[in-house]
Design an enzyme around this catalytic site. Structure first.
Site, PDB file in Angstrom:
ATOM      1  N   GLU A 171       0.793  -1.226   0.000  1.00 45.39           N
ATOM      2  CA  GLU A 171       0.000   0.000   0.000  1.00 45.39           C
ATOM      3  C   GLU A 171       0.832   1.287   0.000  1.00 45.39           C
ATOM      4  O   GLU A 171       0.473   2.254   0.674  1.00 45.39           O
ATOM      5  CB  GLU A 171      -0.953  -0.006   1.205  1.00 45.39           C
ATOM      6  CG  GLU A 171      -1.903  -1.180   1.179  1.00 45.39           C
ATOM      7  CD  GLU A 171      -2.818  -1.272   2.392  1.00 45.39           C
ATOM      8  OE1 GLU A 171      -3.986  -1.582   2.200  1.00 45.39           O
ATOM      9  OE2 GLU A 171      -2.352  -1.035   3.531  1.00 45.39           O
TER      10      GLU A 171
HETATM   11  C1  TNX Z   1      -4.617  -4.096   4.704  1.00 46.02           C
HETATM   12  S1  TNX Z   1      -2.976  -6.474   4.352  1.00 46.02           S
HETATM   13  C2  TNX Z   1      -3.357  -3.845   5.215  1.00 46.02           C
HETATM   14  C3  TNX Z   1      -3.210  -3.387   6.592  1.00 46.02           C
HETATM   15  C4  TNX Z   1      -4.547  -3.190   7.254  1.00 46.02           C
HETATM   16  C5  TNX Z   1      -5.474  -4.316   6.872  1.00 46.02           C
HETATM   17  C6  TNX Z   1      -6.778  -4.289   7.580  1.00 46.02           C
HETATM   18  C7  TNX Z   1      -1.874  -5.403   4.256  1.00 46.02           C
HETATM   19  C8  TNX Z   1      -0.591  -5.853   3.791  1.00 46.02           C
HETATM   20  N1  TNX Z   1      -2.185  -4.144   4.572  1.00 46.02           N
HETATM   21  O1  TNX Z   1      -2.466  -2.192   6.611  1.00 46.02           O
HETATM   22  O2  TNX Z   1      -4.331  -3.175   8.629  1.00 46.02           O
HETATM   23  O3  TNX Z   1      -5.688  -4.260   5.489  1.00 46.02           O
HETATM   24  O4  TNX Z   1      -7.501  -5.461   7.344  1.00 46.02           O
END
Ligand code: TNX
Length: 628
Positions: free
Chosen positions: A411
């Site tokens: 992300e």
């Molecule tokens: C996605 S899964 C994220 C996290 C959040 C989560 C909540 C991932 C690698 N990143 O930053 O906490 O969703 O479900």
């Protein structure tokens, strides 16, 4: 690399969608403060969740370390046990099997989670662990450690002294023998268990195998074995033999200690939970926008400043180097490898708030206590950033004996794809310089291959050509499909805590997938294993952690350990049902998944600190015959 959100198929795969789109399309996610109208947010969510969950769960923090230490004893230290005769009426402290009416053995040999590879019950060969039993072990120091651990597990509930003695000595009485043997077929973690009316024998080629065999022995005893205080019980193990070894070498869980901080005792208790189910990796998500949780000597403000917050505005916290060493050592004693994650280049707001020089605009922002994702990043064009990465990873590597360093990579929506790939490639080289193997979320797939690298896949559709391509180039994968393995997803619409962006995950959904065949064009031999992540935006206490992991973590553990041929929902739910009373006896909070025929509640054993979850389970559902 996050692909263009417009190309996403339905349902939305948030692992590939920018944060703002995620919250816009999934309004259950509290929004970023920049987005008007999305801020009932974190603190409120956490408070409401805690209130709502209070009735369902409450368990004291307890780990094996908190139990009163029993002195290491040998048979020689023991007072001679009196031989009782019918006229001997002197009182005894710990009840023995002789004092009890004969009860039917409730646990059958196959009632083990994860399901063993091969189970051969032998009728009329049950073993009863009596007060004069000993634990016999070969001279190897690591094997003796396992014997001591098994004794420590069995002493509180049985009240038996269970001295650890040398296997070479003549057997003074029936007991449990642990033996290291030369065996090719048991592998690095397998074991063989034999229960006869004369005794119990665990054989393995490694101490890890003995340790996992000991966990099976624990599960074959009556549920009251989990009681922290003596219980009057006939300690019967069902007769027969088990040969067992794992399907995948990597079986793990992740705890996000960044969104909410969890202190050392909580983490140790989670390690105990992993060990029960033969999981062997604990991934600690140590850094994120809301908190930096590990002391770094060369950049002290990371923990001091960046660690002093959490979601909802609480005080946060961080692990000192000694705290972290203690976690690593406690895990290692339980054959669990710690996988530390420093999430880069995104999810770095806490680091930026400590060191503005890392920020693209060189300005340290105020702390962030909301729950949005994808807005922060360290400046990938600045050499100072790479000094930071190298310093931090070198210190973490020096504290971590395991082979893995996780660099996150998820992300980073604000970093352009080519710049992002360059950053990841440099970070991968920095990890290699520490002598460790790099792990990253599957967004790092487009970067060049680095020797041994592992992608942790968290998508929601099994079709992922970018990851498949990275596997073609040599990567292996750990599977954490968000719609099956994410422990922060709600069980049901009324689950008081958790998210639902990847869907609701009830127990059947947690169990119903095959890690060996989940990803298109990713062969089973590229799958290193499985991991269940617990993100903690809405999870604020150990009891809430346990409520989210039990019973789904055992489902994931079975997918990681058991041969596919044993995969059977009816068998699993039947075997798992018997674990409810174990968790109750151990004071573990859990969700009474309605799909499981939990036995009708028996009162917790005397002295048990357990608060029994009050959520009603189905009454008297027939227990399907376990697979063995
Ligand atoms: C996605 S899964 C994220 C996290 C959040 C989560 C909540 C991932 C690698 N990143 O930053 O906490 O969703 O479900």
């Amino acid at each position: 690399m996050p692909t263009a959100p417009t190309a996403d198929p339905e349902p939305l795969d948030p692992s590939r969608a920018p944060a703002n789109e995620r919250s816009a399309r999934h309004p259950d996610l509290p929004g970023h403060p920049d987005l008007p109208g999305h801020e009932p947010a974190a603190a409120e969510l956490a408070r409401a969740a805690t209130r709502a969950a209070d009735d369902l769960l409450a368990a004291p923090a307890r780990t094996a370390e908190d139990l009163p230490a029993l002195p290491a004893r040998t048979a020689d230290d023991l007072p001679a046990l009196p031989t009782r005769t019918a006229d001997d009426q002197s009182p005894r402290l710990a009840p023995t099997a002789d004092d009890l009416p004969t009860l039917p053995a409730r646990t059958r040999l196959g009632d083990v989670v994860p399901a063993p590879e091969r189970v051969t019950p032998v009728p009329d060969a049950d073993f009863v662990l009596t007060a004069d039993a000993v634990i016999r072990v070969s001279a190897d120091a690591a094997a003796r450690t396992v014997a001591g651990q098994l004794a420590a597990l069995l002493r509180p509930a049985t009240g038996h002294p269970l001295p650890v003695t040398d296997a070479a000595r003549p057997d003074p009485a029936g007991g449990i023998t642990l033996a290291l043997v030369d065996s090719d077929d048991l592998g690095r973690e397998g074991y063989r268990l034999e229960v006869t009316s004369d005794g119990v024998r665990i054989e393995a080629a490694t101490p890890a195998g003995l340790f996992f065999g000991a966990q099976t022995v624990r599960q074959l005893l009556p549920p009251a074995i989990e009681s922290p205080t003596p219980v009057a019980e006939r300690w019967t193990l069902p007769g027969g033999s088990i040969t067992d070894r794992p399907r995948f070498p990597y079986r793990g869980a992740m705890l996000d200690v960044a969104r909410h901080f969890f202190g050392v005792p909580d983490v140790l208790r989670v390690i105990d939970h992993l060990a029960r189910y033969k999981l062997n990796h604990l991934h600690l998500h140590l850094t994120d926008d809301q908190g930096w949780r590990i002391a770094v000597d060369s950049w002290p403000r990371l923990a001091e400043v960046g660690g002093a917050n959490e979601v909802g505005g609480g005080p946060g916290g961080h692990y000192t180097r000694d705290d972290y060493r203690r976690i690593v050592a406690y895990a290692a004693e339980r054959h669990v490898t710690v996988v530390p994650e420093i999430d880069l280049p995104g999810h770095t707001h806490a680091a930026l708030s400590a060191y503005g020089e890392l920020a693209p605009d060189r300005v340290a922002p105020p702390p962030y206590t909301g729950t949005e994702v994808g807005f922060s990043y360290v400046d990938p064009t600045s050499e100072r950033t790479y000094e930071f990465v190298a310093d931090v990873l070198a210190e973490i590597a020096a504290l971590t004996p395991g082979p893995w360093l996780h660099i996150g990579g998820d992300e980073a929506f604000k970093v352009r794809p080519d710049t992002y790939a360059d950053f990841v490639e440099r970070a991968q080289r920095i990890v290699a310089d520490t002598g460790r193997t790099v792990v990253g979320w599957h967004q790092i797939a487009p970067a060049a291959h680095a020797e041994g690298r592992v992608l942790q896949w968290w998508g929601t559709t099994g079709d992922d050509p970018v990851t498949a391509d990275a596997v073609q180039r040599g990567a292996r994968v750990v599977l954490s499909p968000a719609n099956h393995a994410y422990l922060d997803m709600k069980y049901a619409p009324d689950t008081p805590i958790g998210h639902d962006w990847a869907g609701l995950i009830d127990l059947p959904r947690a169990y119903d997938w095959d890690p060996g065949a989940h990803l298109t064009d990713v062969p089973a031999d590229a799958v290193l294993g499985v991991e269940a992540p617990l993100w903690t935006e809405s999870i604020t206490s150990l009891a809430e952690v346990e409520f989210m992991i039990f019973p789904r973590l055992p489902a994931l553990a079975e997918l990681g350990w058991s041969p596919r041929a044993t995969h059977d929902w009816a068998g699993f739910r039947g075997r798992l049902a018997g674990h409810g009373p174990r968790w109750t006896a151990a004071g573990i909070a859990f969700h009474r998944s309605p799909e499981v025929p939990w036995p009708a509640g028996r009162p917790a054993p005397a002295g048990s600190p357990a608060t029994i979850p009050t959520q009603p389970g189905p009454e008297e559902v027939a227990v399907p015959t376990p697979s063995a």
